[in-house]
Design a protein around this motif. Structure first.
Motif, PDB file in Angstrom:
ATOM      1  N   LYS A  60       0.825  -1.220   0.000  1.00  0.00           N
ATOM      2  CA  LYS A  60       0.000   0.000   0.000  1.00  0.00           C
ATOM      3  C   LYS A  60       0.857   1.267   0.000  1.00  0.00           C
ATOM      4  O   LYS A  60       0.674   2.147  -0.837  1.00  0.00           O
ATOM      5  N   THR A  61       1.790   1.329   0.939  1.00  0.00           N
ATOM      6  CA  THR A  61       2.633   2.525   1.034  1.00  0.00           C
ATOM      7  C   THR A  61       3.518   2.663  -0.205  1.00  0.00           C
ATOM      8  O   THR A  61       3.707   3.772  -0.721  1.00  0.00           O
ATOM      9  N   THR A  62       4.017   1.552  -0.708  1.00  0.00           N
ATOM     10  CA  THR A  62       4.825   1.594  -1.931  1.00  0.00           C
ATOM     11  C   THR A  62       4.009   2.184  -3.082  1.00  0.00           C
ATOM     12  O   THR A  62       4.500   3.023  -3.840  1.00  0.00           O
ATOM     13  N   LEU A 176      -3.709   9.894   1.718  1.00  0.00           N
ATOM     14  CA  LEU A 176      -3.678   9.801   3.180  1.00  0.00           C
ATOM     15  C   LEU A 176      -3.285   8.372   3.542  1.00  0.00           C
ATOM     16  O   LEU A 176      -4.066   7.438   3.384  1.00  0.00           O
ATOM     17  N   ASP A 177      -2.053   8.199   3.994  1.00  0.00           N
ATOM     18  CA  ASP A 177      -1.557   6.865   4.336  1.00  0.00           C
ATOM     19  C   ASP A 177      -1.693   6.672   5.840  1.00  0.00           C
ATOM     20  O   ASP A 177      -0.923   7.216   6.611  1.00  0.00           O
ATOM     21  N   GLU A 178      -2.695   5.910   6.235  1.00  0.00           N
ATOM     22  CA  GLU A 178      -3.003   5.675   7.651  1.00  0.00           C
ATOM     23  C   GLU A 178      -3.096   6.975   8.447  1.00  0.00           C
ATOM     24  O   GLU A 178      -2.388   7.153   9.441  1.00  0.00           O
ATOM     25  N   PRO A 179      -3.986   7.876   8.027  1.00  0.00           N
ATOM     26  CA  PRO A 179      -4.020   9.197   8.666  1.00  0.00           C
ATOM     27  C   PRO A 179      -4.528   9.168  10.100  1.00  0.00           C
ATOM     28  O   PRO A 179      -4.312  10.128  10.830  1.00  0.00           O
TER      29      PRO A 179
HETATM   30 MG   LIG Z   1       2.179   1.184   4.808  1.00  0.00          MG
END
Ligand SMILES: [Mg+2]
Ligand SMILES: Nc1ncnc2c1ncn2[C@@H]1O[C@H](COP(=O)(O)OP(=O)(O)OP(=O)(O)O)[C@@H](O)[C@H]1O
Length: 332
Positions: A60-62, A176-179
């Motif tokens: 996901k983050t990638t 928004l990555d795990e906001p």
């Molecule tokens: Mg991640």
């Protein structure tokens, strides 16, 4: 939450038409031996909220880093607001906002000063920067804290200033990555309101979260990523539908009676449920809703299995997640 008054709307971008706000086609990315992305593909329509779910290490983050030009894909294509992330990264960066990107808030400056400084860096006049800071402080419920140094802010307040900095100039797409990871319920609600406010402004939001309920409530569409590919997509309702309709959940009073309960239920309990009687509860499909429930109850009663609880449940997004990835929801 009051509407975000985006008074610094950039001039219309000829590259932005009716195409999706974000389009990812067959993207691969490896870190040495680790194949983080293996052919990821999806689209996000303009003005929609796309929830990106997946277990730890799914990619996901990638994916988000590639879309925000912090990483280059090995192959495949990705466009954001019509701009290719590899060939036109500068245009992509002008179209987006990321949280965490401005984590380097100046601790000694107040929230207001940080926002003004950021406005000046983005090319606003002194007056415009001040006006924008005022508006954002109000929208983010930071007016009273606005004059205090950021160094003394709580985690939730810091997150709000951070996000506000990213909105000094109106973005096309927000990542928004795990906001809300680690935020208390009140601050989490603040971020939810923000996501809805962004959407009302026609801004596209890509959201990863470890709280599946959050994805359920906020997302127009959801994709589930596992081991670097998209393994499911649809609205929360569509995904739940695919997992199978309602369940009947049965909790014997005595956990050692699970086996006896399964025997009593007979063919109501499918093979997969029988094969794993380790849990203290049994979930069986309830295609006929209340009729299934009352039949289960009749059989359990006849076999003398006492119950702590029995009820009909709709699948939650957690159930969906478990059934398609084999992992329990979010972080495990
Ligand atoms: Mg991640
Ligand atoms: N810079 C890096 N160097 C080496 N491996 C990396 C790097 N960044 C990510 N990875 C690996 O790539 C895979 C995907 O990581 P990624 O951070 O995209 O997952 P994620 O879905 O965001 O997970 P999480 O839910 O834990 O945030 C993981 O196996 C991770 O260890």
């Amino acid at each position: 939450m009051p509407s975000l008054d985006m008074d610094n709307t950039p001039p219309p971008d000829p590259a932005v038409g009716s195409e999706p706000a974000v389009q990812v086609i067959d993207v691969y990315k490896s870190f040495g031996e680790v194949h983080a992305l293996r052919g990821v593909g999806f689209t996000a329509t303009r003005g929609s909220v796309l929830g990106i779910l997946g277990p730890n290490g799914a990619g996901k983050t990638t994916t988000i880093k590639i879309l925000s030009t912090l990483l280059r894909p090995d192959s495949g294509t990705a466009t954001v607001a019509g701009h290719d992330v590899v060939h036109n990264p500068a245009a992509v960066r002008r179209s987006i906002m990321m949280t965490g990107q401005y984590a380097a808030l100046d601790e000694n400056l107040s929230g207001r000063e940080n926002l003004e400084l950021f406005g000046r860096l983005m090319g606003l006049s002194k007056k415009a920067a001040r006006r924008r800071a005022d508006t954002l402080l109000e929208e983010f419920d930071l007016v009273s804290a606005g004059r205090r140094a950021v160094g003394g802010y709580s985690g939730g307040m810091r997150r709000r200033v951070d996000i506000a900095c990213g909105l000094v100039v109106r973005p096309e797409v927000v990542f928004l990555d795990e906001p809300t990871t680690g935020l208390d319920p009140r601050s989490r609600q603040g971020v939810w309101n923000l996501v809805n406010a962004l959407k009302q402004q026609g801004i596209t939001v890509l959201l990863t979260t470890q709280y599946l309920e959050e994805a359920d409530v906020l997302s127009d569409n959801i994709i589930v990523i596992d081991r670097g590919t998209v393994i499911a997509e649809g609205t929360a309702d569509e995904l739940k539908e695919k997992t199978g309709g309602s369940y009947c959940e049965i909790v014997p009073l005595d956990p050692s009676k699970v086996r006896a309960a399964l025997d009593a239920l007979g063919e109501l309990a499918p093979e997969t449920v029988r094969a794993d009687p380790s849990a203290d509860r049994i979930s069986i499909p309830a295609p006929d809703g209340a009729a299934t429930l009352s039949e289960a109850l009749r059989r359990l009663d006849a076999a003398g299995v006492e119950l702590a609880d029995i009820g009909l449940r709709r699948p939650s997004l957690d159930d969906v997640f478990l059934s398609i990835t084999g992992h329990s929801g979010g972080q495990q």
